[in-house]
Design a protein around this motif. Structure first.
Motif, PDB file in Angstrom:
ATOM      1  N   THR A  88       0.844  -1.198   0.000  1.00 55.60           N
ATOM      2  CA  THR A  88       0.000   0.000   0.000  1.00 55.60           C
ATOM      3  C   THR A  88       0.875   1.242   0.000  1.00 55.60           C
ATOM      4  O   THR A  88       2.093   1.179   0.219  1.00 55.60           O
ATOM      5  N   ILE A  89       0.241   2.346  -0.219  1.00 58.37           N
ATOM      6  CA  ILE A  89       0.952   3.627  -0.226  1.00 58.37           C
ATOM      7  C   ILE A  89       1.536   3.917   1.152  1.00 58.37           C
ATOM      8  O   ILE A  89       2.658   4.411   1.266  1.00 58.37           O
ATOM      9  N   GLN A  90       0.807   3.568   2.187  1.00 60.91           N
ATOM     10  CA  GLN A  90       1.305   3.812   3.542  1.00 60.91           C
ATOM     11  C   GLN A  90       2.578   3.016   3.813  1.00 60.91           C
ATOM     12  O   GLN A  90       3.524   3.523   4.439  1.00 60.91           O
ATOM     13  N   VAL A  91       2.638   1.780   3.314  1.00 65.45           N
ATOM     14  CA  VAL A  91       3.831   0.964   3.503  1.00 65.45           C
ATOM     15  C   VAL A  91       5.010   1.572   2.750  1.00 65.45           C
ATOM     16  O   VAL A  91       6.128   1.649   3.272  1.00 65.45           O
ATOM     17  N   LEU A  92       4.765   2.015   1.537  1.00 65.59           N
ATOM     18  CA  LEU A  92       5.835   2.627   0.746  1.00 65.59           C
ATOM     19  C   LEU A  92       6.349   3.909   1.384  1.00 65.59           C
ATOM     20  O   LEU A  92       7.550   4.190   1.358  1.00 65.59           O
ATOM     21  N   ARG A  93       5.468   4.693   1.929  1.00 62.97           N
ATOM     22  CA  ARG A  93       5.871   5.962   2.549  1.00 62.97           C
ATOM     23  C   ARG A  93       6.717   5.736   3.797  1.00 62.97           C
ATOM     24  O   ARG A  93       7.478   6.606   4.195  1.00 62.97           O
ATOM     25  N   LYS A  94       6.578   4.605   4.418  1.00 65.92           N
ATOM     26  CA  LYS A  94       7.373   4.305   5.616  1.00 65.92           C
ATOM     27  C   LYS A  94       8.766   3.799   5.262  1.00 65.92           C
ATOM     28  O   LYS A  94       9.651   3.794   6.119  1.00 65.92           O
TER      29      LYS A  94
END
Length: 105
Positions: A10-16
Motif C-alpha cells: 500500500t501507499i502507507q507501507v511505501l511511505r514508511k
C-alpha cells in the motif's frame, strides 16, 4: 504444490520505507533550492529592466529639454501647425503611468 500469499503493498507501507523518505527529502530540498534560484534570477531581471526604463526616461527628458531649448531660441512656433496644441514632453503622465503599472511590488 505451495501457495504463497503476500501482503498487499500500500501507499502507507511505501511511505514508511527509508528509501522513499530519503528521496522525498531530497526532492523537497531540490525544489526549495530551485525556487530560491528562480527568485534571485527574477529579482536580477526586474532590477535590470527597471534600470533600463529609468535610463530611457532620463534620456527622453534630456532630449525633450534639448528640443525645447532649440525650439524656443530658433523659431517662435511649431513646425507643424497640426501638432501645435500637443505636449512635446514624452515623459509626462503616459510613460510614468506605464512604468508604475508594470512594477511588480
Amino acid at each position: 504444490m505451495f501457495l504463497y500469499f503476500f501482503d498487499p503493498i500500500t501507499i502507507q507501507v511505501l511511505r514508511k520505507e527509508k528509501v522513499f523518505q530519503k528521496l522525498s527529502k531530497k526532492l523537497k530540498k531540490d525544489m526549495e533550492e530551485m525556487l530560491k534560484r528562480h527568485q534571485k534570477q527574477r529579482d536580477a531581471i526586474q532590477k535590470q529592466q527597471q534600470t533600463n526604463v529609468d535610463k530611457l526616461l532620463v534620456d527622453s527628458q534630456k532630449l525633450s529639454k534639448k528640443k525645447n531649448n532649440l525650439g524656443s531660441s530658433g523659431s517662435s512656433g511649431s513646425r507643424h501647425s497640426s501638432l501645435g496644441g500637443r505636449a512635446s514632453d514624452p515623459s509626462s503622465s503616459n510613460i510614468s503611468d506605464m512604468c508604475n503599472d508594470h512594477k511588480c511590488g
